[in-house]
Design a protein around this motif. Structure first.
Motif, mmCIF file in Angstrom:
data_model
loop_
_atom_site.group_PDB
_atom_site.id
_atom_site.type_symbol
_atom_site.label_atom_id
_atom_site.label_comp_id
_atom_site.label_asym_id
_atom_site.label_seq_id
_atom_site.Cartn_x
_atom_site.Cartn_y
_atom_site.Cartn_z
ATOM 1 N N CYS A 14 -44.265 -13.672 -4.197
ATOM 2 C CA CYS A 14 -44.013 -13.342 -5.605
ATOM 3 C C CYS A 14 -42.659 -13.893 -6.039
ATOM 4 C CB CYS A 14 -44.041 -11.823 -5.771
ATOM 5 S SG CYS A 14 -43.763 -11.253 -7.450
ATOM 6 N N CYS A 15 -42.617 -14.453 -7.240
ATOM 7 C CA CYS A 15 -41.372 -14.977 -7.800
ATOM 8 C C CYS A 15 -40.440 -13.813 -8.131
ATOM 9 C CB CYS A 15 -41.667 -15.790 -9.055
ATOM 10 S SG CYS A 15 -40.179 -16.379 -9.888
ATOM 11 N N PRO A 16 -39.208 -13.842 -7.619
ATOM 12 C CA PRO A 16 -38.270 -12.763 -7.933
ATOM 13 C C PRO A 16 -37.740 -12.824 -9.367
ATOM 14 C CG PRO A 16 -37.197 -14.405 -6.573
ATOM 15 C CD PRO A 16 -38.637 -14.809 -6.689
ATOM 16 N N HIS A 17 -38.001 -13.929 -10.073
ATOM 17 C CA HIS A 17 -37.498 -14.092 -11.439
ATOM 18 C C HIS A 17 -38.499 -13.616 -12.487
ATOM 19 C CE1 HIS A 17 -34.068 -16.247 -9.837
ATOM 20 N NE2 HIS A 17 -34.914 -16.872 -9.056
ATOM 21 N N CYS A 18 -39.790 -14.008 -12.312
ATOM 22 C CA CYS A 18 -40.789 -13.662 -13.348
ATOM 23 C C CYS A 18 -41.972 -12.861 -12.784
ATOM 24 C CB CYS A 18 -41.281 -14.925 -14.048
ATOM 25 S SG CYS A 18 -42.393 -15.954 -13.054
ATOM 26 N N GLN A 19 -41.963 -12.591 -11.493
ATOM 27 C CA GLN A 19 -42.988 -11.810 -10.797
ATOM 28 C C GLN A 19 -44.364 -12.491 -10.742
ATOM 29 O OE1 GLN A 19 -40.649 -9.976 -12.940
ATOM 30 N NE2 GLN A 19 -39.626 -10.008 -10.963
ATOM 31 N N SER A 20 -44.396 -13.794 -10.969
ATOM 32 C CA SER A 20 -45.649 -14.539 -10.863
ATOM 33 C C SER A 20 -46.016 -14.738 -9.389
ATOM 34 C CB SER A 20 -45.496 -15.913 -11.525
ATOM 35 O OG SER A 20 -46.613 -16.717 -11.246
ATOM 36 N N PHE A 21 -47.308 -14.779 -9.115
ATOM 37 C CA PHE A 21 -47.787 -15.077 -7.769
ATOM 38 C C PHE A 21 -48.191 -16.542 -7.628
ATOM 39 C CE2 PHE A 21 -47.970 -10.515 -7.693
ATOM 40 C CZ PHE A 21 -47.627 -10.198 -6.390
ATOM 41 N N ALA A 22 -48.016 -17.336 -8.674
ATOM 42 C CA ALA A 22 -48.357 -18.758 -8.630
ATOM 43 C C ALA A 22 -47.175 -19.532 -8.048
ATOM 44 C CB ALA A 22 -48.683 -19.264 -10.031
ATOM 45 N N SER A 23 -47.454 -20.392 -7.082
ATOM 46 C CA SER A 23 -46.364 -21.167 -6.487
ATOM 47 C C SER A 23 -46.829 -22.583 -6.182
ATOM 48 C CB SER A 23 -45.849 -20.494 -5.210
ATOM 49 O OG SER A 23 -46.834 -20.520 -4.208
ATOM 50 N N GLN A 24 -45.839 -23.442 -5.958
ATOM 51 C CA GLN A 24 -46.089 -24.820 -5.550
ATOM 52 C C GLN A 24 -44.964 -25.224 -4.616
ATOM 53 O OE1 GLN A 24 -46.069 -26.737 -9.368
ATOM 54 N NE2 GLN A 24 -43.858 -26.676 -9.567
ATOM 55 N N TRP A 25 -45.149 -26.338 -3.914
ATOM 56 C CA TRP A 25 -44.143 -26.823 -2.981
ATOM 57 C C TRP A 25 -43.551 -28.101 -3.541
ATOM 58 C CZ3 TRP A 25 -42.111 -24.311 1.087
ATOM 59 C CH2 TRP A 25 -42.718 -23.089 1.390
ATOM 60 N N ARG A 26 -42.265 -28.065 -3.854
ATOM 61 C CA ARG A 26 -41.573 -29.164 -4.510
ATOM 62 C C ARG A 26 -40.783 -29.977 -3.476
ATOM 63 N NH1 ARG A 26 -38.089 -27.061 -9.239
ATOM 64 N NH2 ARG A 26 -40.183 -26.511 -9.960
ATOM 65 N N ALA A 27 -40.993 -31.284 -3.490
ATOM 66 C CA ALA A 27 -40.224 -32.172 -2.613
ATOM 67 C C ALA A 27 -38.770 -32.209 -3.080
ATOM 68 C CB ALA A 27 -40.817 -33.570 -2.637
ATOM 69 N N VAL A 28 -37.854 -32.181 -2.128
ATOM 70 C CA VAL A 28 -36.432 -32.329 -2.418
ATOM 71 C C VAL A 28 -35.911 -33.517 -1.605
ATOM 72 C CG1 VAL A 28 -36.006 -29.931 -3.098
ATOM 73 C CG2 VAL A 28 -35.847 -30.566 -0.694
ATOM 74 N N SER A 29 -34.777 -34.037 -2.003
ATOM 75 C CA SER A 29 -34.243 -35.262 -1.400
ATOM 76 C C SER A 29 -33.799 -35.094 0.045
ATOM 77 C CB SER A 29 -33.061 -35.765 -2.223
ATOM 78 O OG SER A 29 -31.974 -34.856 -2.115
ATOM 79 N N GLY A 30 -33.435 -33.881 0.434
ATOM 80 C CA GLY A 30 -32.881 -33.673 1.769
ATOM 81 C C GLY A 30 -31.380 -33.882 1.817
#
Length: 137
Positions: free
Chosen positions: A40-56
């Protein structure tokens, strides 16, 4: 090397890492990134998520150099460093790992005198485990 404990929420992180990709969980509704992964998102309480690539890319936010006595699997490698890295493109995310001279190098391969708070680092991977190397100026 100790293996990570992989739970349901964190399993995608480790699957991506096994492919040499650093990704962080983000809310699919409000876009906030979060780590560690959770349902669950601690900001908006949504259960929808995704995995975002970051540069490292990131910077050393903190570090410690443990000395024995330690867990038996690590005592023979001590002293070695453990760094907390703040990600450049997700600055609210901080990951723990080791600063090494190259992917798969021993945990003590970087002299602790070379480690500085704020030092620029880049993620590398060894056997699906993120590690960090110093960026060259």
């Amino acid at each position: 090397m100790l293996s990570p404990v992989i739970d349901t929420d964190g399993a995608p992180f480790w699957r991506y890492a096994a492919r040499g990709e650093l990704r962080v969980q983000a809310c699919a509704d409000c876009g906030e990134v979060r780590f560690p992964p959770r349902p669950c998102c601690p900001h908006c309480q949504s259960f929808a998520s995704q995995w975002r690539a970051v540069s490292g890319r990131g910077r050393v936010w903190s570090y410690v150099v443990p000395h024995p006595p330690l867990l038996p699997g690590y005592a023979e490698q001590a002293p070695y460093n453990v760094v907390v890295v703040e990600l450049e493109d997700a600055p609210r995310i901080r990951l723990v790992g080791n600063l090494v001279s190259g992917a798969g190098a021993p945990l003590d391969s970087v002299d602790s005198d070379r480690i500085r708070i704020g030092a620029r680092v880049q993620a590398v991977f060894c056997d699906g485990l993120p590690q960090w190397v110093l960026e060259r100026p």
